[in-house]
Motif scaffolding. Structure first.
Motif: not given
Length: 483
Positions: A176-180, A450-456, A469-472
């Motif tokens: 679950i990532l932030p909105s565009p 990467d820009m966000f952690k890739e938890n999946a 960055f974290n997903n928030d």
């Protein structure tokens, strides 16, 4: 009465033992010679730089944990003949012998060598003396605080941050990532002027429209065969439907055709360069070929030799694709795209490569390669690639590092402090013009991954922890420039 044992079996046993000893010594010599010939050897592993295998056009990404990353120049068996349909190259084919020079490479020396911008001819004989003094261990951390609990959530996208000469990779395996719109605010607030999308994501492209942020858009690996066989019409249709429908073409600076395609299925590999030609012709018909350059990001394991950098050479398995690709890049003025991770080099050879040398730390002893003075591993890797291209007759192609980073968890060397040190060091070098000793007057474009952690993301544990960055939207590591 039992007949006494004959002395013959004992004699045969001794003879067999003697022959076995001789064969064992010969085998050991062969192994040692192979290791010396192929230079910086890396064991097979499923590394981070194969995690974005082109992605899916619906936004999900695929991961290939069976990818083999190796500096063994024997390569992977079925890849060397997989590009027969690609345009032929006029380059010389006599590159299987490892390059060399009279080089003394040392991590003990603190004296800087004289830098030069000349491009010498590849050396022809091997007499390389390599010595390293690696005093760091895999779990070493710096004194900077290792925190993923950095304060602040989403930052104000209206702030006028200094524009940084560095790009950011946006993957899509982060859950679950932030909105565009929030993603765009995050890029703008931190002064990130370029972003790499591994696949065209309509919502993100639309949100980027009009922001002035330059975009590298990836062509999914699974689209390559279609774009090769479908000709220019298929390429033109894909460009319009997947990219130009959502964003101003003036914002698109690069097309990245696939990602590490040499790790893909052989049927895809042989269609890579033809697809690149079709896409380029489609750009020409739209008058966009001068502003949108087209290349294909490769994994750094295409280098069979990367240390010392003056001995850089492509691995033989990659040449059937690399040679026609180099010809295409030379014809169109596009860069050679490569994903480079000094982290992977370190964890697979920690005895030969100092940790601080990979982390841009100033206290790392330099590497001297002839008259060139190297202060970090990324420079070594880039210049090894430049040397390899020179050997194929394409010394004028510039290099772009399309993904690089350091994980904050998942390995002894993967700590928040080490990740912060790598990113800070990279950004500092980029702000000063990321040049290398071999090309001191040519800056290297770099994209952080990467820009966000890739938890999946699947694969090894550290592959989930390259995020800045974290997903928030809060910082995942303490980077002074981002806090």
């Amino acid at each position: 009465m039992r007949k006494p044992d004959s002395p013959i079996p004992l004699f045969l046993l001794l003879l067999a033992f003697l022959l076995a000893s001789i064969f064992a010594v010969d085998a050991h010599d062969v192994v040692c010679k192979c290791y010396r010939v192929h230079g910086h050897h890396r064991t097979s592993h499923s590394g981070h730089h194969s995690k974005h295998k082109g992605g899916q056009s619906n936004g999900s990404t695929t991961s290939d944990n069976s990818a083999v990353h190796s500096h063994n120049s024997t390569g992977t068996g079925n890849q060397s003949s997989s590009s027969q349909s690609s345009p032929s190259s006029s380059s010389s084919s006599d590159v299987t012998s490892p390059p060399s020079s009279n080089v003394n490479v040392s991590h003990n020396s603190t004296e800087a060598g004289n830098q030069t911008s000349s491009l010498p001819s590849p050396p022809s004989s091997s007499n390389v003396s390599t010595s390293y003094n690696s005093t760091t261990s895999g779990n070493q951390t710096s004194s900077s605080s290792s925190s993923s609990s950095a304060s602040s959530s989403i930052v104000d996208g209206n702030s006028h941050a200094h524009q940084r000469p560095i790009g950011m990779c946006f993957g899509h395996a982060g859950g679950i990532l932030p909105s565009p719109s929030v993603i765009v605010q995050l890029l703008k607030s931190h002064g990130i002027s370029k972003v790499r999308l591994f696949v065209p994501i309509p919502g993100v492209l639309s949100a980027l429209k009009g922001t002035g942020i330059q975009i590298m858009v990836g062509v999914p690996n699974e689209k390559i065969i279609h774009l090769s066989l479908g000709g220019v019409d298929a390429a033109r249709h894909w460009l319009k439907a997947s990219i130009l429908k959502f964003v101003d073409p003036k914002q698109v600076c690069y097309l990245a055709v696939g990602n590490e395609v040499l790790q893909a299925h052989p049927l895809i590999i042989r269609h890579l360069v033809p697809a690149m030609y079709n896409l380029h012709k489609a750009l020409q018909t739209s008058g966009l070929d001068a502003t949108i350059k087209l290349s294909s990001p490769c994994a750094s394991h295409i280098l069979g030799v990367q240390m010392p950098p003056s001995a850089g050479a492509f691995a033989p398995f990659s040449l059937p694709v690399i040679r026609p690709m180099l010809k295409f890049l030379s014809e169109t003025g596009a860069p050679f795209m490569v994903n480079m991770y000094p982290f992977l080099s370190f964890i697979h050879d920690p005895m030969s490569i100092a940790l601080n040398f990979c982390l841009f730390r100033g206290n790392a002893p330099p590497m001297l390669d002839g008259g060139r003075h190297y202060t970090n591993m990324l420079e070594v890797m880039v210049d090894a690639l430049v040397t390899a291209m020179e050997r194929e007759g394409f010394g004028g192609i510039r290099v772009m590092v399309t993904a690089t980073g350091w994980p904050a968890s998942g390995d002894n060397a993967a700590t928040p402090a080490n990740a912060a040190a790598y990113v800070e060091g990279l950004m500092q070098r980029a702000s000063n013009g990321m040049a290398t000793p071999k090309r001191p007057n040519q800056a290297v474009e770099v994209f952080l991954s990467d820009m966000f952690k890739e938890n999946a993301h699947g694969g090894k544990a550290f592959e989930k922890h390259f995020g800045i960055f974290n997903n928030d939207g809060s910082p995942a590591i303490n980077i002074n420039s981002f806090t």
